[in-house]
Design an enzyme around this catalytic site. Structure first.
Site, PDB file in Angstrom:
ATOM      1  N   LYS A 138       5.670  -8.099 -62.859  1.00 18.56           N
ATOM      2  CA  LYS A 138       6.160  -6.833 -63.428  1.00 18.56           C
ATOM      3  C   LYS A 138       7.662  -6.861 -63.628  1.00 18.56           C
ATOM      4  CE  LYS A 138       4.885  -3.992 -60.140  1.00 18.56           C
ATOM      5  NZ  LYS A 138       4.219  -4.899 -59.199  1.00 18.56           N
TER       6      LYS A 138
ATOM      7  N   ARG B 211       3.769   4.588 -57.255  1.00 18.27           N
ATOM      8  CA  ARG B 211       3.047   3.650 -56.409  1.00 18.27           C
ATOM      9  C   ARG B 211       1.847   4.302 -55.732  1.00 18.27           C
ATOM     10  NH1 ARG B 211       6.410  -0.958 -56.022  1.00 18.27           N
ATOM     11  NH2 ARG B 211       5.808  -2.287 -54.310  1.00 18.27           N
TER      12      ARG B 211
ATOM     13  N   ARG C 173       8.422 -17.158 -54.090  1.00 18.54           N
ATOM     14  CA  ARG C 173       9.659 -16.429 -54.393  1.00 18.54           C
ATOM     15  C   ARG C 173      10.639 -16.474 -53.231  1.00 18.54           C
ATOM     16  NH1 ARG C 173       7.517 -10.558 -56.561  1.00 18.54           N
ATOM     17  NH2 ARG C 173       7.051 -10.157 -54.385  1.00 18.54           N
TER      18      ARG C 173
ATOM     19  N   ARG D  40      11.176 -14.217 -50.950  1.00 17.48           N
ATOM     20  CA  ARG D  40      11.858 -12.973 -50.629  1.00 17.48           C
ATOM     21  C   ARG D  40      11.612 -12.653 -49.161  1.00 17.48           C
ATOM     22  NH1 ARG D  40      10.154  -8.463 -54.835  1.00 17.48           N
ATOM     23  NH2 ARG D  40       9.154  -7.519 -53.017  1.00 17.48           N
TER      24      ARG D  40
ATOM     25  N   ARG E  33       0.832  -5.961 -48.263  1.00 18.58           N
ATOM     26  CA  ARG E  33       1.240  -5.380 -49.547  1.00 18.58           C
ATOM     27  C   ARG E  33       0.064  -5.333 -50.523  1.00 18.58           C
ATOM     28  NH1 ARG E  33       5.955  -8.441 -49.944  1.00 18.58           N
ATOM     29  NH2 ARG E  33       5.968  -8.435 -52.211  1.00 18.58           N
TER      30      ARG E  33
HETATM   31  P1  AMP Z   1       8.619  -4.223 -55.116  1.00 19.37           P
HETATM   32  O1  AMP Z   1       9.879  -4.955 -55.425  1.00 19.37           O
HETATM   33  O2  AMP Z   1       8.247  -3.247 -56.206  1.00 19.37           O
HETATM   34  O3  AMP Z   1       7.484  -5.119 -54.737  1.00 19.37           O
HETATM   35  O4  AMP Z   1       8.931  -3.315 -53.840  1.00 19.37           O
HETATM   36  C1  AMP Z   1       9.297  -3.879 -52.611  1.00 19.37           C
HETATM   37  C2  AMP Z   1       9.050  -2.875 -51.492  1.00 19.37           C
HETATM   38  O5  AMP Z   1       9.850  -1.706 -51.714  1.00 19.37           O
HETATM   39  C3  AMP Z   1       7.630  -2.366 -51.392  1.00 19.37           C
HETATM   40  O6  AMP Z   1       6.808  -3.221 -50.623  1.00 19.37           O
HETATM   41  C4  AMP Z   1       7.846  -1.014 -50.714  1.00 19.37           C
HETATM   42  O7  AMP Z   1       8.109  -1.171 -49.343  1.00 19.37           O
HETATM   43  C5  AMP Z   1       9.122  -0.545 -51.362  1.00 19.37           C
HETATM   44  N1  AMP Z   1       8.871   0.251 -52.582  1.00 19.37           N
HETATM   45  C6  AMP Z   1       9.199  -0.076 -53.854  1.00 19.37           C
HETATM   46  N2  AMP Z   1       8.825   0.875 -54.719  1.00 19.37           N
HETATM   47  C7  AMP Z   1       8.250   1.850 -53.966  1.00 19.37           C
HETATM   48  C8  AMP Z   1       7.654   3.106 -54.256  1.00 19.37           C
HETATM   49  N3  AMP Z   1       7.565   3.567 -55.508  1.00 19.37           N
HETATM   50  N4  AMP Z   1       7.175   3.840 -53.222  1.00 19.37           N
HETATM   51  C9  AMP Z   1       7.257   3.416 -51.964  1.00 19.37           C
HETATM   52  N5  AMP Z   1       7.791   2.236 -51.612  1.00 19.37           N
HETATM   53  C10 AMP Z   1       8.288   1.456 -52.600  1.00 19.37           C
END
Ligand code: AMP
Length: 182
Positions: A14, A89, A128, A130, A141
């Site tokens: 994404k 989310r 990745r 991370r 996740r």
């Molecule tokens: P991502 O980079 O989108 O995979 O997000 C990394 C982490 O940030 C996720 O595993 C959540 O802990 C947090 N996170 C990102 N976006 C959201 C969201 N919209 N709502 C809640 N937590 C989020």
């Protein structure tokens, strides 16, 4: 001009695709994950509150991300369009977004769902490197995605806003399909 939401499991690509399209369209790529990671690295109040959830692969509380999105979509550069990546989310966040868009008199054009099989996702995330990409967190996740985020596919499908793209293809192929679509 476009207003798009990118849905899809963690590791689906994404971020990469949303950023490419946003650069092309010269609109902001709004990634809640990026904003939260930046907040954690700066150790802002938001970052301090968010970090333990992120490291465990849990969603950070809705009120934190909702505040952040409200602020970001009200920035002048987001007037002509935006691509949301990682938000909404869950259903609560999706309802909030509906209300916010009404309030600021904007409409989401399409929701893009990037589909990638689980085994591919795990391999991609492990590569990745991370901080939240350990095997245990990845598993969590994916669970959180299935339980809380995947219901949004139906949510937007019912409204006729959803487009699915096979994310398990070469990056350029996915980009080309997305461009054709939006
Ligand atoms: P991502 O980079 O989108 O995979 O997000 C990394 C982490 O940030 C996720 O595993 C959540 O802990 C947090 N996170 C990102 N976006 C959201 C969201 N919209 N709502 C809640 N937590 C989020």
């Amino acid at each position: 001009m476009a207003r798009l939401i990118f849905l899809g499991p963690p590791g689906a690509g994404k971020g990469t695709q949303a950023k490419l399209l946003a650069d092309l369209a010269q609109i902001p790529h709004v990634s809640t994950g990026d904003i939260l990671r930046e907040a954690v690295s700066q150790q802002t109040e938001l970052g301090k509150k968010a970090q333990s959830y992120m490291l465990q692969g849990e969603l950070v509380p809705d009120q934190l991300v909702i505040g952040l999105i409200r602020e970001r979509l009200n920035f002048p550069d987001a007037k002509p369009g935006w691509i949301l990546d990682g938000f909404p989310r869950n259903v609560t966040q999706a309802h909030f977004l509906d209300e916010l868009l009404l309030e600021i008199n904007q409409k989401c054009d399409s929701v893009v769902n990037l589909e990638v099989p689980d085994d591919v996702l795990v391999i991609r995330m492990l590569s990745r490197g991370r901080k939240d990409d350990t095997e245990e967190t990845i598993r969590r996740r994916l669970e959180v995605y299935r339980e809380q985020t995947a219901p949004l596919i139906d949510f937007y499908q019912t409204r006729g806003q959803l487009f699915s793209v096979n994310g398990d293809q070469a990056m350029e192929v996915v980009t080309a399909e997305l461009k054709a679509l939006v």
